[in-house]
Scaffold this motif. Structure first.
Motif, PDB file in Angstrom:
ATOM      1  N   PRO A 714       0.838  -1.212   0.000  1.00  0.00           N
ATOM      2  CA  PRO A 714       0.000   0.000   0.000  1.00  0.00           C
ATOM      3  C   PRO A 714       0.867   1.254   0.000  1.00  0.00           C
ATOM      4  N   PRO A 715       0.376   2.356  -0.575  1.00  0.00           N
ATOM      5  CA  PRO A 715       1.138   3.614  -0.495  1.00  0.00           C
ATOM      6  C   PRO A 715       1.472   3.922   0.960  1.00  0.00           C
ATOM      7  N   ILE A 716       2.740   4.144   1.224  1.00  0.00           N
ATOM      8  CA  ILE A 716       3.168   4.202   2.627  1.00  0.00           C
ATOM      9  C   ILE A 716       2.621   5.417   3.352  1.00  0.00           C
ATOM     10  N   ASP A 717       2.358   6.503   2.630  1.00  0.00           N
ATOM     11  CA  ASP A 717       1.785   7.680   3.290  1.00  0.00           C
ATOM     12  C   ASP A 717       0.332   7.470   3.666  1.00  0.00           C
ATOM     13  N   LYS A 718      -0.326   6.477   3.055  1.00  0.00           N
ATOM     14  CA  LYS A 718      -1.715   6.170   3.402  1.00  0.00           C
ATOM     15  C   LYS A 718      -1.802   5.218   4.601  1.00  0.00           C
ATOM     16  N   MET A 719      -0.661   4.830   5.183  1.00  0.00           N
ATOM     17  CA  MET A 719      -0.672   3.905   6.319  1.00  0.00           C
ATOM     18  C   MET A 719      -0.327   4.589   7.642  1.00  0.00           C
ATOM     19  N   LEU A 720      -0.283   5.915   7.680  1.00  0.00           N
ATOM     20  CA  LEU A 720      -0.038   6.610   8.938  1.00  0.00           C
ATOM     21  C   LEU A 720      -1.205   6.387   9.894  1.00  0.00           C
ATOM     22  N   ALA A 721      -0.892   6.279  11.197  1.00  0.00           N
ATOM     23  CA  ALA A 721      -1.910   5.935  12.189  1.00  0.00           C
ATOM     24  C   ALA A 721      -2.573   7.155  12.818  1.00  0.00           C
ATOM     25  N   GLY A 722      -1.978   8.338  12.696  1.00  0.00           N
ATOM     26  CA  GLY A 722      -2.498   9.515  13.372  1.00  0.00           C
ATOM     27  C   GLY A 722      -3.912   9.864  12.934  1.00  0.00           C
ATOM     28  N   SER A 723      -4.704  10.406  13.870  1.00  0.00           N
ATOM     29  CA  SER A 723      -6.084  10.753  13.544  1.00  0.00           C
ATOM     30  C   SER A 723      -6.590  11.833  14.486  1.00  0.00           C
ATOM     31  N   GLY A 724      -7.431  12.702  13.940  1.00  0.00           N
ATOM     32  CA  GLY A 724      -8.173  13.651  14.756  1.00  0.00           C
ATOM     33  C   GLY A 724      -9.556  13.116  15.036  1.00  0.00           C
ATOM     34  N   SER A 725     -10.305  13.830  15.837  1.00  0.00           N
ATOM     35  CA  SER A 725     -11.633  13.315  16.205  1.00  0.00           C
ATOM     36  C   SER A 725     -12.579  14.455  16.541  1.00  0.00           C
ATOM     37  N   TRP A 726     -13.868  14.125  16.583  1.00  0.00           N
ATOM     38  CA  TRP A 726     -14.892  15.039  17.069  1.00  0.00           C
ATOM     39  C   TRP A 726     -16.042  14.215  17.646  1.00  0.00           C
ATOM     40  N   GLN A 736     -21.562  10.301  20.079  1.00  0.00           N
ATOM     41  CA  GLN A 736     -20.758   9.376  19.268  1.00  0.00           C
ATOM     42  C   GLN A 736     -19.351   9.925  19.054  1.00  0.00           C
ATOM     43  N   TYR A 737     -18.406   9.034  19.039  1.00  0.00           N
ATOM     44  CA  TYR A 737     -17.002   9.374  18.803  1.00  0.00           C
ATOM     45  C   TYR A 737     -16.687   9.139  17.327  1.00  0.00           C
ATOM     46  N   VAL A 800     -11.333   4.000  22.134  1.00  0.00           N
ATOM     47  CA  VAL A 800     -12.441   4.955  22.196  1.00  0.00           C
ATOM     48  C   VAL A 800     -12.447   5.574  23.589  1.00  0.00           C
ATOM     49  N   PRO A 801     -12.409   6.901  23.682  1.00  0.00           N
ATOM     50  CA  PRO A 801     -12.347   7.548  25.002  1.00  0.00           C
ATOM     51  C   PRO A 801     -13.663   7.430  25.775  1.00  0.00           C
TER      52      PRO A 801
END
Length: 981
Positions: A714-726, A736-737, A800-801
């Motif tokens: 897979p494209p390696i930049d598409k495998m980053l784990a970081g994420s934002g949330s709301w 809902q998270y 999940v917080p």
């Protein structure tokens, strides 16, 4: 007349800028010390994990090498005829379906990089980025489906993804390039589209004991005169040395190549739609339709510098042992600027549009645009009027520095029927891109505590694949520094590090007594791959000052920090504008722009940073086929299987909120506890069988059949784990998270099953060939963005917080990520032909070469950038790709004219705030070169690239009416000399 003026100007400019330089001296297509041709395996012993061009039975291998050497040694022609005939020989004696370009072809043609040379092969095309061939497409598949090796070593990338920017590799330093279109067990995995094997020269194969090549060429780009501040003159310099010592047992090779060239372009940009319909104004019964964000025009200038270096030491103390140590380094620096204007925010109920012109998709492509009233309620929304429309002045400065190092140690030992090959290597790539975005707008009350954006208007009309039109209601506003204020200044670094540490070894045993098999071979490959992405930001103010930041009002512009600039050439008649010196404006107000990680105002700098670790552990087993009598004809080839085990894990930060994370203090001193570290990933194992058969109908005719299972990671930049949330539907027990990020470490590889069938006919004495082939690929999946509803985060390993209202975890919500979308079929036809010596007498040196590929796919991608959702094709796929060349050699004179054509294709390389999926219009690029040997040591060379000043054109939604970008880069001329000793 324009062409003649460019040639004359080049001749004058070249006399000023010519200095010492080089042409990397490749081995003479395999010539050995006595002047006879060497076997292909000797071309560079470290170049292949297992040399796919060599037969594996020792006696059969000697026979094949002798046939190839005999054929190469009988080539007495020079120039382009020689390079073509050598390439034919290498292709003819390959065990796989391949296309080859040799050192004489690569170095002798007007190529900015190795990418230009590769586009002369059937089914191979390039995406022109900033006017240069950079990303390679093979058989309709983009660079993310292509594996690239240098001397058998997997290459890291400076692109920030998997695909290779081939303009990083100077053509002067590459000895041979092979495109493998069919697979075999010994090839490193990764090439669903194909594998590109680059090879550097082996100094022990040099034609003489001491060899030196020097090349110097000056360049001239006529487009520079239309761009304020651009330079028209550049140069290319190269030098290469190869020496043999200690009775030809020690070889030393050194090479350096340097390029300086202006970065020049003028562009008209029609911006994308957001896929929503809007009323064009606030009058009752106003038409509704899809609206673009706006339009923009820019003059681009700057400079590009590339330095490549190579060093090789080969020690062969005995006939059985050879040890090679080599290293390649390349640094590319691009400093460019873009000045112009941007009329923005047509959509979002920010404007009053009249006299609309619509495309066939119902998207606005022309009309009169004005800002909203400053007071009152907008009946379209029921809220006060928004006013974010402006003809803003822009200054975009880009600085990109990339580098690649690839080196290692290789040992080969041949003893009787046993052959052992071992290689240890380290490769790394870095990319540091800094995007500086400056915008200015006209204000009343500038310098007061409450400046107001002035009322503005404009007319525009898109003209499909031609430059559109634009007029401002009050053009004098935009060249008056007393009315203009700097609204926003942003600095956005993109920093990538890509490192690989690899080991491979193989053992082969010859089987001379077998009637069907000539050898058995087994091997191991291990690679630890680490990728890091790092984001930072500095932002002052806000666009149009519509979201004022406390203490960051629009800044007045000193007269010394701006200059009035007008348009020339094809762009003459557009409104004049101010070229802005953003750093000088900030300095005049005592502001220092220092980008940092910002977890408060720009939390994406943390979310989009992170690390991906891949570990590859492969083994393979392959049997070489050599049956002399199968229905009266010889059958050769190989059959094998590769077992590939992959581990992929990514570490980053997840926004959990409510102070449930760990304390993080950013570069501005702000501390947040809303983010928690996480590591997510998976492992998988694939069994990849392959079969290559060659049925020899006659000495000059053969049929090839290949079948294999292949994969690309897979494209390696598409495998980053970081994420934002709301959090949505809250507060309360129903909250809902939701997670955004657009990346996923849980992606599967891009798997495919492929088949090839080829017929090849070779003319006597390697003077030409005719080939016809068909291919079929069943690609199981493609990576796309997706939003999942009610996603089970826990099952995917994403925490999940806690909901403070319930004391339990939030309910599952949306997950914006990447996923493996359904794949499809890619199939095509490839035709190739070439011929020399088909005319008598003085015309005997005339030769022709032509390729044609027809490719189709069942894959369709949705896009709403053109307005309504439409379905466009597979990124990288042009239905038709063709190239043709006519060349002539007569004594000391050589000349060549060539053309490369590709029909329209889809790509996501057009950048806005993020990469956009657009269609690139069909294009044909013509090049010319002529040379004359003054003596055996000196040659004069003249080249002209992009003879017709072919622009790059893009459009949205598959509809040519909806202009994306139209860029003109100009034609480039070279005049230089070569010295050979």
């Amino acid at each position: 007349m324009e062409l003649k003026r460019n040639v004359l100007a080049l001749a004058l400019a070249s006399g000023l800028c010519l200095t010492a330089g080089i042409h990397a001296m490749p081995a003479d297509a395999g010539a050995n010390a006595t002047g006879t041709a060497a076997a292909p395996g000797a071309q560079d012993s470290s170049a292949q994990q297992t040399d796919p061009n060599a037969k594996k039975d020792d006696q059969a291998k000697q026979t094949q090498d002798q046939q190839l050497a005999k054929s190469l040694s009988t080539i007495t022609v020079t120039g382009y005829n020689q390079s073509m005939e050598k390439s034919i020989d290498y292709q003819r004696y390959s065990d796989t379906i391949t296309n080859v370009i040799t050192s004489a072809d690569i170095g002798g043609l007007p190529d900015q990089s190795i990418a230009d040379a590769l586009t002369r092969l059937p089914g191979v095309s390039a995406e022109r980025i900033a006017g240069q061939a950079s990303q390679i497409n093979i058989r309709g598949l983009s660079g993310n489906f292509i594996q690239t090796t240098l001397d058998g070593r997997e290459q890291p990338s400076t692109s920030g993804s998997n695909y290779i920017n081939f303009d990083q590799y100077p053509s002067e330093l590459i000895n041979m390039a092979t495109v493998y279109k069919s697979s075999q067990a010994s090839l490193i995995t990764g090439g669903v589209g194909g594998t590109i094997g680059l090879q550097t020269a082996n100094p022990l194969d040099a034609p003489k004991e001491q060899n030196l090549n020097i090349d110097a060429r000056g360049s001239y780009d006529g487009q520079a005169h239309d761009v304020s501040g651009a330079n028209a003159v550049g140069y290319r310099l190269s030098a290469a040395y190869q020496g043999k010592f200690l009775d030809n047992t020690l070889g030393v090779g050194l090479g350096v190549a340097q390029m300086y060239q202006p970065h020049v372009a003028e562009q008209f940009v029609g911006e994308a739609s957001d896929g929503s319909k809007y009323s064009i104004n606030s009058q009752p019964g106003a038409p509704t339709g899809y609206l673009p964000e706006g339009i923009q025009l820019q003059q681009n200038g700057g400079q590009e510098r590339r330095t490549g270096e190579i060093a090789t030491i080969v020690w062969k103390p005995t006939d059985e042992l050879k040890i090679t140590g080599d290293g390649f380094y390349s640094k590319f620096k691009n400093e460019s600027f873009g000045y112009g204007f941007r009329s923005q925010n047509f959509y979002g109920n920010n404007t009053q549009i009249t006299n609309p012109v619509w495309s066939s998709l119902g998207t606005l492509i022309g009309g009169s645009v004005a800002g909203n009233p400053t007071t009152g309620v907008d009946p379209r929304t029921g809220n006060p009027y928004g006013n974010q429309f402006s003809n803003e002045t822009t200054a975009d400065n880009y600085s990109t520095t990339t580098s690649i190092f690839s080196g290692g140690l290789n040992a080969k030992w041949d003893h009787g029927n046993w052959h052992i090959d071992a290689d240890v290597s380290m490769s790394r790539a870095t990319s540091n891109e800094i995007n500086v975005d400056t915008t200015a707008d006209p204000y009343s009350g500038l310098g007061t505590a409450n400046p107001q954006l002035m009322a503005q208007s404009m007319n525009f009309q898109l003209k499909g694949q031609q430059v559109g039109s634009a007029q401002f209601g009050n053009p004098g506003l935009y060249t008056n520094v007393n009315d203009m204020g700097l609204s926003r200044y942003g600095v956005y670094p993109y920093i990538y590090h890509d490192k690989m540490k690899a080991f491979r070894t193989s053992v082969k045993y010859d089987m001379p007594n077998s009637s069907w098999l000539s050898a058995l071979e087994a091997g191991v490959y291990m690679n630890n791959h680490t990728y890091n992405a790092d984001r930072e930001a500095f932002v002052y103010g806000s666009e149009w000052n519509t979201s004022p930041v406390p203490g960051e009002l629009p800044l007045s512009i000193p007269a010394s920090a701006a200059k009035v600039t007008c348009w020339k050439g094809k762009f003459s008649g557009f409104p004049c504008f101010l070229t802005l010196n953003g750093p000088a404006i900030l300095a005049a107000h005592g502001i220092n722009a220092t980008p940092v990680k910002d977890i408060n105002a720009n939390s994406w700098t943390y979310v989009q940073s992170g690390q991906v670790d891949e570990k590859t552990r492969d083994i393979f087993l392959m049997a070489d086929i050599d049956a002399q009598d199968v229905f009266g004809h010889e059958l050769s080839g190989n059959v094998g299987v590769r077992v590939s085990h992959q581990s992929q894990y990514s570490s980053g930060l997840q926004q959990v909120g409510n102070g449930a994370g760990i304390p993080i203090t950013d570069g501005n001193g702000y501390t947040s506890s809303d983010y928690a570290p996480l590591t997510v990933g998976k492992t998988y194992t694939d069994y990849l069988p392959s079969l290559n058969l060659i049925y020899h109908l006659t000495d000059d005719d053969m049929v090839r059949f290949s079948a294999a299972k292949v994969l690309s990671r897979p494209p390696i930049d598409k495998m980053l784990a970081g994420s934002g949330s709301w959090v949505s539907n809250g507060p309360g027990p129903g909250a809902q998270y939701n997670v955004w990020g657009g990346t996923s470490p849980l992606l599967d590889p891009l798997r495919a099953t492929q088949y090839d069938l080829d017929y090849e006919h070779y003319f006597d004495d390697s003077t030409g060939l005719l080939t016809a082939g068909v291919f079929f690929k069943d690609v199981k999946s493609f990576v796309q963005d997706v939003t999942y509803n009610n996603y089970d985060f826990a099952a995917a390993g994403i925490p999940v917080p806690i909901n403070p209202d319930t004391g339990t975890q939030y309910l599952n919500g949306d997950y914006q990520t990447a996923y493996n979308a359904k794949g499809g079929l890619v199939r095509g036809l490839e035709l190739s032909g070439s011929k020399t010596h088909f005319l008598p007498g003085i015309w005997a040196g005339l030769g022709v070469q032509a390729n044609f590929a027809l490719t189709s796919s069942t894959v369709h991608n949705p896009t709403n950038l053109g307005g309504p959702t439409t379905y466009v094709g597979l990124p990288g796929l042009s239905r038709r790709v063709a190239s043709a060349a006519v060349f002539y050699d007569y004594g000391p004179f050589s000349a060549r004219v060539s053309g490369n054509y590709r029909s329209s294709f889809l790509s996501d390389t057009q950048m806005a705030v993020s990469n956009q999926l657009v269609t690139f219009a069909a294009e044909t690029v013509y090049d010319f070169q002529a040379s004359y040997d003054i003596t055996q040591q000196f040659k004069v060379v003249y080249q002209m690239l992009n003879l017709t000043n072919q622009p790059t054109r893009t459009y949205f939604g598959g509809n040519p009416q909806q202009t994306g970008t139209i860029q003109y880069f100009g034609r480039t001329s070279y005049l230089g000399v070569e010295f050979k000793l």
